[in-house]
Design an enzyme around this catalytic site. Structure first.
Site, short mmCIF file in Angstrom:
data_model
loop_
_atom_site.label_atom_id
_atom_site.label_comp_id
_atom_site.label_asym_id
_atom_site.label_seq_id
_atom_site.Cartn_x
_atom_site.Cartn_y
_atom_site.Cartn_z
N GLU A 49 27.04 49.26 59.63
CA GLU A 49 28.04 50.10 58.94
C GLU A 49 28.15 49.70 57.48
O GLU A 49 28.05 48.52 57.18
CB GLU A 49 29.43 49.88 59.56
CG GLU A 49 29.49 50.14 61.02
CD GLU A 49 30.85 49.81 61.62
OE1 GLU A 49 31.74 49.32 60.88
OE2 GLU A 49 31.01 50.04 62.81
N LYS A 85 29.95 48.34 54.38
CA LYS A 85 31.16 47.54 54.22
C LYS A 85 31.92 48.12 53.03
O LYS A 85 31.53 47.93 51.88
CB LYS A 85 30.82 46.07 53.98
CG LYS A 85 32.06 45.20 53.86
CD LYS A 85 31.69 43.74 53.87
CE LYS A 85 32.90 42.85 53.88
NZ LYS A 85 33.66 42.89 52.64
N ASP A 130 34.62 48.68 50.23
CA ASP A 130 35.40 47.76 49.41
C ASP A 130 36.77 48.37 49.15
O ASP A 130 36.97 49.08 48.17
CB ASP A 130 34.64 47.53 48.10
CG ASP A 130 34.96 46.17 47.53
OD1 ASP A 130 35.69 45.42 48.18
OD2 ASP A 130 34.48 45.88 46.43
N TYR A 150 37.06 51.62 61.29
CA TYR A 150 35.88 50.86 61.72
C TYR A 150 36.08 50.11 63.05
O TYR A 150 35.25 49.29 63.41
CB TYR A 150 35.40 49.91 60.63
CG TYR A 150 36.43 48.93 60.10
CD1 TYR A 150 37.01 47.97 60.92
CD2 TYR A 150 36.81 48.97 58.76
CE1 TYR A 150 37.93 47.08 60.43
CE2 TYR A 150 37.73 48.07 58.26
CZ TYR A 150 38.29 47.13 59.10
OH TYR A 150 39.21 46.23 58.61
N LYS A 187 25.75 41.12 52.24
CA LYS A 187 26.16 41.62 50.91
C LYS A 187 25.01 42.33 50.21
O LYS A 187 23.86 41.89 50.32
CB LYS A 187 26.65 40.44 50.05
CG LYS A 187 27.92 39.82 50.55
CD LYS A 187 29.01 40.86 50.58
CE LYS A 187 30.40 40.31 50.69
NZ LYS A 187 31.16 40.18 49.52
N CYS A 225 43.36 30.55 15.00
CA CYS A 225 43.74 31.48 16.07
C CYS A 225 43.76 32.91 15.51
O CYS A 225 44.40 33.16 14.47
CB CYS A 225 45.12 31.10 16.60
SG CYS A 225 45.82 32.34 17.70
N CYS A 253 47.75 33.93 15.40
CA CYS A 253 48.81 33.28 14.60
C CYS A 253 48.24 32.44 13.47
O CYS A 253 49.00 31.84 12.70
CB CYS A 253 49.70 32.43 15.50
SG CYS A 253 48.87 30.97 16.11
N CYS A 276 44.41 27.50 21.01
CA CYS A 276 45.28 27.60 19.85
C CYS A 276 46.30 26.47 19.95
O CYS A 276 46.84 26.22 21.04
CB CYS A 276 45.98 28.96 19.88
SG CYS A 276 47.40 29.05 18.79
N CYS A 295 52.82 30.31 19.51
CA CYS A 295 51.91 31.42 19.16
C CYS A 295 52.42 32.71 19.82
O CYS A 295 52.58 32.76 21.04
CB CYS A 295 50.50 31.10 19.66
SG CYS A 295 49.34 32.46 19.49
S1 IVH Z 1 34.89 44.85 60.73
C1 IVH Z 1 35.47 41.45 62.59
N1 IVH Z 1 33.77 46.84 59.44
O1 IVH Z 1 35.82 43.75 55.28
C2 IVH Z 1 36.25 42.52 62.16
N2 IVH Z 1 35.22 45.41 58.25
O2 IVH Z 1 35.43 40.82 54.98
C3 IVH Z 1 36.34 42.64 60.70
N3 IVH Z 1 35.53 46.02 55.91
O3 IVH Z 1 38.91 42.70 56.48
C4 IVH Z 1 36.34 43.98 60.27
N4 IVH Z 1 34.22 47.77 55.92
O4 IVH Z 1 38.77 45.04 55.58
C5 IVH Z 1 34.58 45.78 59.37
N5 IVH Z 1 32.72 48.62 58.45
C6 IVH Z 1 33.54 47.60 58.36
C7 IVH Z 1 34.20 47.25 57.16
C8 IVH Z 1 35.03 46.13 57.16
C9 IVH Z 1 35.03 47.03 55.20
C10 IVH Z 1 36.45 44.98 55.40
C11 IVH Z 1 37.63 44.73 56.29
C12 IVH Z 1 37.65 43.26 56.57
C13 IVH Z 1 36.75 42.73 55.51
C14 IVH Z 1 36.09 41.47 56.00
#
Ligand code: IVH
Length: 670
Positions: free
Chosen positions: A115, A117, A119, A226, A315, A409, A412, A427, A432
């Site tokens: 899935e 992730k 942000d 999720y 990541k 600075c 000031c 500074c 300041c």
């Molecule tokens: S699973 C084990 N799935 O990432 C259960 N988390 O670093 C943890 N997040 O707190 C969550 N997309 O807020 C899961 N597809 C996804 C996600 C996801 C974003 C976030 C979530 C979690 C954080 C963990």
């Protein structure tokens, strides 16, 4: 048919139709009718509900917005804690996780789900008897803030679900702000002179933590769910994949990119694909989450501390671009540090336009050989502030100029020094004005006392007009003072004063942070509230006493003592006290009450009475944290037989090392 009966049938019909079309529009992204048609039906429903208030229901599409602002958020406790995720930073890390999982399960015959992730901000939504009951933030994983009124304003979150849904269940997901909405929001904030959000995640989090739901409603927030936290009363599917399909069928918005994979190679293939294309997605994603599909296996794998062993966040690598460094400017921070930053020719990187980048300090600029006029490589990784990797040497013309810190600075014009052992120039003027202004801005900022509506421009104006010389002066402002400023009407003035008034109730940790004591960041501020329950207690603590607190070193201890010694700071505290700002800890702060809260443990060597995961789980259950590596933040290293290098590192850093029996006493196991 009498009028009421007609109205009843018509409102039911309109509600159903509007829910259906909102679902098509906000969840499936595939509307069947025009916006005008939708608005027309919505207006008709609203009129009918006004005429027959007895027909209004909480789940009606007209009831998303309109709740009154609250004074503070309530607390929601989680029956099943909200976990976080371990990170993998390379394909090798992902492969290592896979092998470990195979080993733990005793087979490689498991499926996984990949899935994006997202942000954003984690939320947990509970539904009772088909209706959205609470929406809450993650908080510390055990308790979150009750943000139900704000959650209700997000159109892709159903207010009601079909009868097939279990009578009680909790869905988890990530609330986010699409990239486009983020840019628009920031544009508007520039026009209003408010501080910009650093990234879509901060913007989403800031939007969800609004006490006034009408502010949240005005931001185009969205969600991807999720997972399922828990469900009662009806059996649920046995795999994560099926859970996701099932949630989708109940009307929740799931990510269409979710993919089921069978082998490591398949998952890596999805990862490679997403690395290449995620910048084009309309939302920020900083990685790919791989989850073991079978819920039974998930259970078997369990968690270490807060990190489940059945999932990993892989990541995405940082994204880079090149642009021209036009000039280097220097700002003065609240502690007097001179902070250089780069003004760049605006460039779009990973879907966000970047025109500035942090440069840390002079040494760093010289080490990277960055010169004014260079074409530079700019990088942003996930949510972090963009940074300059280095110059593109082949594009140098010879016209570029080496940067030197100013000798005076820039604000000031006092002398600038570079203290021994520090990377930052400072500074030397304690008075300041730039520092004083930055301290006020810090005090009002979202993470500190959170004075909504007090943007940078307003702070600038109040400071320049001499109305606010320090944070304490904020509380004696009057509507007339504010209305003296350009463009400030009565309504805005009242709103600002309300927001200043609300800040009096902030928890002590925010105040400790907001005071801007050098070296006291958010985490240390929280830690201090667990040891000192009032500002007077902290203000009278000696450096020795402070340094005896695990993870507080002599440098921080000295800095705290020096802060309270200064007359200027004593005056601020006097003003805060007179204004009725909370200077003591309320009894029920979220982390308190558990014996190990605030403490971080690292284990090394072999323990007699516990396996490592058991020991870590005990710590977490008692409110502490278990970490893998020794750092200054760690409170205790528990050393069993044949301790490894972690014990040596702990000794070097002066972190307390305890044996197993001492640890047993701490957790009450004896
Ligand atoms: S699973 C084990 N799935 O990432 C259960 N988390 O670093 C943890 N997040 O707190 C969550 N997309 O807020 C899961 N597809 C996804 C996600 C996801 C974003 C976030 C979530 C979690 C954080 C963990």
């Amino acid at each position: 048919m009498n009028d009421l009966k007609y109205a009843q049938e018509r409102t039911e019909y309109l509600r159903k139709a509007l829910n259906h079309h909102a679902y098509r529009y906000h969840v499936l992204d595939s509307p069947e009718i025009s916006d005008e048609e939708y608005d027309r039906m919505f207006a008709e429903l609203k009129t009918l509900e006004q005429e027959y208030p007895q027909l209004t229901t909480p789940a009606s599409p007209t009831q998303r917005i309109g709740a009154a602002p609250v004074e503070a958020f309530g607390v929601v406790e989680y029956a099943v804690p909200l976990l976080s995720l371990a990170n993998a930073f390379s394909r090798d890390d992902m492969a290592a996780w896979w092998r470990r999982t195979c080993g733990l399960l005793g087979s490689d015959g498991f499926e996984t789900v990949c899935e994006p992730k997202i942000d954003g901000l984690a939320v947990a939504l509970t539904y009772i008897d088909g209706l959205l009951f609470t929406g809450a933030t993650r908080g510390d994983g055990y308790r979150g803030e009750d943000i139900t009124q704000n959650v209700r304003t997000i159109r892709s979150i159903p207010l009601s679900v079909s009868r097939e849904a279990p009578p009680r269940f909790e869905v988890r997901g990530e609330v986010y702000l699409p990239k486009m909405g983020f840019e628009k929001l920031n544009q508007r904030r520039v026009e209003e002179g408010l501080a910009l959000f650093a990234n879509p995640r901060n913007a989403a989090a800031g939007s969800m933590r609004q006490l006034d739901p009408s502010v949240t409603a005005a931001r185009p927030l969205d969600i991807f769910v999720y997972g399922l936290g828990w469900a009662e009363g009806t059996p649920v599917p046995e795999t994560h994949w099926e859970v996701m399909q099932w949630l989708k069928s109940l009307g929740f918005k799931t990510n269409p990119l979710i993919t089921r994979t069978r082998t490591l190679e398949e998952a890596q293939h999805v990862y490679d694909l997403w690395v290449a294309e995620h910048e084009k997605w309309p939302y920020e994603a900083d990685g790919m989450v791989v989850k073991v599909d079978s819920l039974l296996m998930q259970n078997e794998l369990g968690a270490i501390g807060r990190e489940p062993r059945w999932a990993i966040a892989c990541k995405f690598p940082a994204v880079q671009g090149t642009t021209k460094l036009q000039k280097i400017e220097v700002s003065v921070g609240r502690t007097g540090s001179l902070n250089p930053y780069a003004i760049l020719t605006p460039v779009r990187i990973g879907g966000i336009v970047i025109s500035q980048a942090a440069l840390h300090n002079e040494e760093d600029i010289h080490r990277k050989d960055i010169r004014i006029g260079d074409t530079v490589i700019v990088q942003r990784a996930g949510d972090v502030i963009p940074e300059i990797v280095g110059p593109v040497l082949s594009l140098r013309t010879g016209e570029e100029q080496v940067f030197h810190m100013p000798l005076l600075c820039p604000e000031c014009h006092f002398e600038v020094i570079k203290p021994d052992g520090e990377a930052q120039h400072r500074c030397t003027n304690a008075a300041c004005p730039a520092q004083a202004l930055e301290r006020i801005k810090h005090y009002v900022s979202r993470d500190a006392m959170d004075l909504e509506g007090m943007g940078e421009k307003l702070c600038d104006a109040l400071f320049k007009a001499g109305m606010v010389k320090d944070a304490g002066d904020l509380y004696s402002l009057t509507p007339a003072d504010l209305m003296l400023l350009n463009h400030m009407g009565e309504k805005s003035a009242t709103n600002i004063l309300d927001s200043i008034g609300r800040s009096k109730q902030r928890p002590l940790g925010r105040l400790f942070f907001g005071l801007g004591i050098t070296h006291v960041g958010q985490e240390y501020a929280e830690l201090l509230t667990r040891h000192y329950r009032s500002i007077d207690a902290l203000g009278t603590a000696s450096a020795e006493e402070l340094a005896a607190i695990p993870s507080i070193g002599p440098r921080i201890a000295e800095s705290i003592v020096a802060f309270f010694r200064q007359q200027r700071n004593r005056d601020i505290i006097r003003k805060l006290r007179a204004a009725g700002v909370t200077l003591e800890s309320s009894t029920d702060a979220s982390h308190e009450g558990r014996p190990l809260s605030g403490l971080i443990f690292v284990f090394t060597g072999h323990l007699e009475g516990f396996t490592r995961p058991e020991a870590e789980a005990r710590v977490v259950r008692l409110g502490g944290k278990a970490a893998q590596d020794v750092s200054r933040k760690v409170s205790y290293v528990v050393a069993g037989d044949e301790p490894g290098s972690k014990a040596a590192k702990a000794a070097k850093l002066g972190i307390k090392i305890v044996g197993e029996s001492e640890f047993r006493q701490m957790i009450g196991a004896d």
